[in-house]
Design an enzyme around this catalytic site. Structure first.
Site, PDB file in Angstrom:
ATOM      1  NE  ARG A  42      -3.592   2.060   2.865  1.00  0.00           N
ATOM      2  CZ  ARG A  42      -4.760   2.473   2.398  1.00  0.00           C
ATOM      3  NH1 ARG A  42      -5.380   1.777   1.472  1.00  0.00           N
ATOM      4  NH2 ARG A  42      -5.318   3.589   2.838  1.00  0.00           N
ATOM      5  CB  ILE A  68      -5.535   5.867  -1.167  1.00  0.00           C
ATOM      6  CG1 ILE A  68      -5.493   4.336  -1.072  1.00  0.00           C
ATOM      7  CG2 ILE A  68      -4.817   6.491   0.016  1.00  0.00           C
ATOM      8  CD1 ILE A  68      -4.062   3.762  -1.086  1.00  0.00           C
ATOM      9  CB  SER A  69     -10.836   3.823   0.227  1.00  0.00           C
ATOM     10  OG  SER A  69     -11.631   4.490  -0.720  1.00  0.00           O
ATOM     11  CD  GLN A  70     -12.016   3.820   6.741  1.00  0.00           C
ATOM     12  OE1 GLN A  70     -12.815   4.728   6.586  1.00  0.00           O
ATOM     13  NE2 GLN A  70     -11.820   3.234   7.902  1.00  0.00           N
ATOM     14  CB  ILE A  73     -13.897   1.645   3.185  1.00  0.00           C
ATOM     15  CG1 ILE A  73     -15.342   1.746   2.666  1.00  0.00           C
ATOM     16  CG2 ILE A  73     -12.951   2.344   2.248  1.00  0.00           C
ATOM     17  CD1 ILE A  73     -16.406   1.411   3.684  1.00  0.00           C
TER      18      ILE A  73
END
Length: 218
Positions: A42, A68-70, A73
């Site tokens: 990531r 960038i989504s957590q 989620i």
């Protein structure tokens, strides 16, 4: 669909392990999803200055007003996507930095992904090439239109929140297929639509926060 990213980047196995422990505590149960998340570097998808926060449970800016989504989620939406009966073709709306694309590429035969912001797409292409991922088809396009010529899709996952459900995307969903998406402007929620022989059935899941889904190209 088999990808091995070990040795890419410098983030310790312990850091990724902590992220997976937290995802389990948050209710993520699918071991395939957890393995794909743990396998994906990531930190290479965010600016170097933010790399130390890459595995925190937070959404992070990736430039051009996008995020960038957590991890939670992403894991939640991918876990829901895997409840579909087939895994041949998934359509991702909103490639962004390419992180979720890489997670999906480990779990589906072919990932089609649409991004409206050309600069983001160019960067995502480079990352996917560096990771030697070749089962993705990226397109600079309007997410509201999907990719009609590649339809039907077993799964559609949306990484931005529209104010209404785009009918063109529903039409591109295979029978038995699932669409996982956030919706709403101020108060957003995660939903899943399943296409049945009789039409569509919709489930309301949980409160979320995403960037708005916009039409056109940028």
């Amino acid at each position: 669909m088999k990808h091995d990213f070990s040795g890419i980047g410098m983030t310790s196995a312990r850091t990724r392990g902590r992220m997976l422990d937290r995802l389990r505590q948050q209710g993520i149960r699918n071991e395939e999803v957890l393995a794909a998340m743990g396998n994906t570097p990531r930190h290479i998808f965010v600016d170097e200055a933010l790399a130390h926060r890459a595995y925190d449970d937070a959404s992070l800016p990736i430039g051009l007003g996008q995020t960038i989504s957590q991890p939670y989620i992403v894991a939640r939406m991918v876990e829901l996507a895997l409840t579909a009966p087939h895994r041949d073709k998934v359509l991702e709306i909103g490639t962004g930095c390419g992180y979720q694309t890489v997670v999906l590429a480990q779990l589906f035969k072919t990932v089609y992904s649409v991004e409206r912001i050309g600069q983001l797409l160019d960067k995502a292409r480079v990352r996917l090439r560096d990771l030697r991922i070749n089962n993705t088809r990226l397109r600079h396009g309007d997410g509201f239109l999907g990719i009609a010529e590649a339809a039907p899709f077993d799964v559609i996952v949306m990484a931005a929140a529209p104010a209404f459900v785009p009918e063109s995307l529903l039409n591109q969903l295979a029978t038995g297929g699932k669409m996982v998406f956030p919706i709403g402007t101020v108060n957003q929620e995660l939903r899943m639509i399943e296409r049945t022989n009789d039409g569509f059935s919709e489930s309301k899941l949980e409160k979320v926060r995403f960037v708005p889904m916009l039409p056109g190209l940028a």
